[in-house]
Enzyme design. Structure first.
Site, PDB file in Angstrom:
ATOM      1  N   TYR A   1       0.838  -1.199   0.000  1.00  0.00           N
ATOM      2  CA  TYR A   1       0.000   0.000   0.000  1.00  0.00           C
ATOM      3  C   TYR A   1       0.868   1.242   0.000  1.00  0.00           C
ATOM      4  CZ  TYR A   1       0.855   0.662   5.053  1.00  0.00           C
ATOM      5  OH  TYR A   1       1.425   0.875   6.286  1.00  0.00           O
ATOM      6  N   CYS A   2       0.296   2.336  -0.511  1.00  0.00           N
ATOM      7  CA  CYS A   2       0.909   3.660  -0.417  1.00  0.00           C
ATOM      8  C   CYS A   2      -0.142   4.601   0.158  1.00  0.00           C
ATOM      9  CB  CYS A   2       1.477   4.128  -1.757  1.00  0.00           C
ATOM     10  SG  CYS A   2       0.293   4.200  -3.117  1.00  0.00           S
ATOM     11  N   TRP A   3      -0.074   5.878  -0.188  1.00  0.00           N
ATOM     12  CA  TRP A   3      -0.996   6.826   0.429  1.00  0.00           C
ATOM     13  C   TRP A   3      -2.446   6.563   0.042  1.00  0.00           C
ATOM     14  CZ3 TRP A   3      -2.018   9.725   4.279  1.00  0.00           C
ATOM     15  CH2 TRP A   3      -2.992  10.713   4.209  1.00  0.00           C
TER      16      TRP A   3
ATOM     17  N   SER B   1       2.538   2.277  -4.874  1.00  0.00           N
ATOM     18  CA  SER B   1       2.289   0.860  -4.604  1.00  0.00           C
ATOM     19  C   SER B   1       2.037   0.093  -5.894  1.00  0.00           C
ATOM     20  CB  SER B   1       1.105   0.693  -3.649  1.00  0.00           C
ATOM     21  OG  SER B   1      -0.057   1.316  -4.165  1.00  0.00           O
TER      22      SER B   1
ATOM     23  N   TYR C   1      -3.383   3.711   2.314  1.00  0.00           N
ATOM     24  CA  TYR C   1      -3.441   4.064   3.728  1.00  0.00           C
ATOM     25  C   TYR C   1      -4.728   4.818   4.049  1.00  0.00           C
ATOM     26  CZ  TYR C   1      -2.657   6.575   8.070  1.00  0.00           C
ATOM     27  OH  TYR C   1      -2.815   7.095   9.323  1.00  0.00           O
TER      28      TYR C   1
END
Length: 358
Positions: free
Chosen positions: A99-101, A107, A128
């Protein structure tokens, strides 16, 4: 490398699926990770903090294409390093969730490379941000259903140690001060231990709430709306204020002896202790605080703690409990003449033996 022909069969990965994976990977920068992250995640950034700053500046000054060109080279180098280092020993059947933001390029680029290698990597839908929404939803929906039992007591009543003793006996406990890395009082900061971010604090609470058996009581310490600089979630404050209270009634002598053990480290930095006490001048008066500061500078903690209890903490405690806890008049009381380890164990056992409240 094998081609990935299964994209059309993959469904979006949700926050609730995270326990199905071998590893949770946070592809964000180290600073983002430090602020908060999914519990158990490992940080494998596709851009470090400085690289992220550079790419962001290029995007603002030049545009998306140039930012992607420069950023793409950085991402490729970082992914190559992760392949050589963190992921070098992962087997062919390794299943990571990334995952990323918000489930975008960072991601996505990592997942694509992993799939080219042959791993069944998945991208967390909405990243996130989805997890953060999940945390707030857990707090909002679970807290009102808690069977809270609130442990109260004047400063020095060893309430946190009582919670630990209850947990050791198999009771459900939520230690808010542990989550906040702070003891909750004026002198409650832990030496060398910064408090977490507000988001991290709420993540720790939500993670604990997810594992609870809601048919059983949850013991919690009676706190104010803030622990140090951290604010308790409003639903938890509301539920706590309406819950049943159990007061640990420790003698002043037992409390002072406990405080001298539990806060002995304050004498390691006497000047810092004196400076902190200076914040009480408006409330306690200049002459009183100067006396306390002199004791602090001398490392003379027994008279300092005795007067802090008698003149500062105890009057505040007596005023605040009836004001904050709606069921305070109906509280249970447990005597605590001894706050050694054995005495704390006895208090915890006495609390467990209290009759159930409906």
């Amino acid at each position: 490398m094998p081609e990935d022909n299964n994209n059309h069969r993959r469904q979006p990965t949700r926050v609730t699926d995270r326990h199905d994976f071998d590893t949770i990977i946070d592809a964000r920068s180290p600073a983002e990770f430090a602020l908060d992250h999914i519990p158990g995640a490992v940080n494998c950034p596709v851009l470090d903090d400085e690289e992220r700053r550079i790419v962001g500046t290029i995007y603002k000054q030049t545009g998306a294409f140039e930012a992607r060109r420069v950023g793409g080279a950085m991402v490729a180098a970082n992914l190559a390093r992760h392949l050589r280092e963190q992921w070098a020993d992962k087997p062919a059947n390794w299943r990571p969730m990334v995952y990323c933001w918000r489930g975008g390029l960072r991601s996505g680029s990592m997942v694509n490379w992993m799939r080219l290698v042959g791993w069944d990597a998945r991208q967390l839908a909405s990243g996130y941000k989805a997890f953060r929404h999940h945390v707030l939803e857990i707090i909002e929906t679970v807290v009102p259903r808690l069977q809270l039992k609130v442990i109260c007591g004047a400063t020095g009543s060893a309430k946190t140690r009582v919670l630990e003793a209850l947990a050791a006996r198999g009771e459900q406990v939520l230690d808010l001060e542990h989550c906040a890395s702070h003891k909750g009082s004026l002198l409650g900061g832990l030496p060398g231990v910064p408090q977490p971010s507000q988001k991290r604090f709420e993540t720790l609470i939500a993670t604990a709430l997810e594992t609870l058996d809601l048919s059983r009581p949850l013991y919690i310490e009676g706190e104010s709306a803030r622990i140090g600089r951290i604010a308790l979630p409003v639903p938890l404050v509301t539920r706590m204020r309406a819950a049943h209270c159990i007061e640990v009634e420790a003698t002043p002598e037992a409390r002072l002896a406990f405080l001298l053990r539990d806060y002995a480290y304050l004498a390691d930095d006497r000047h810092a202790l004196a400076e902190t006490l200076g914040r009480l001048k408006e409330m306690q008066g200049k002459e009183t605080v100067q006396r306390w500061q002199a004791w602090a500078e001398a490392g003379d903690l027994p008279p300092l703690f005795a007067e802090l209890m008698a003149l500062h903490y105890d009057p505040h405690y007596e005023r605040s409990q009836a004001r904050h806890f709606a069921a305070w008049p109906q509280r249970d009381r447990v005597a605590a003449p001894d706050l050694t380890a054995e005495g704390i164990d006895a208090v915890a056992e006495a609390i467990r033996q209290l009759p159930a409240r409906t």
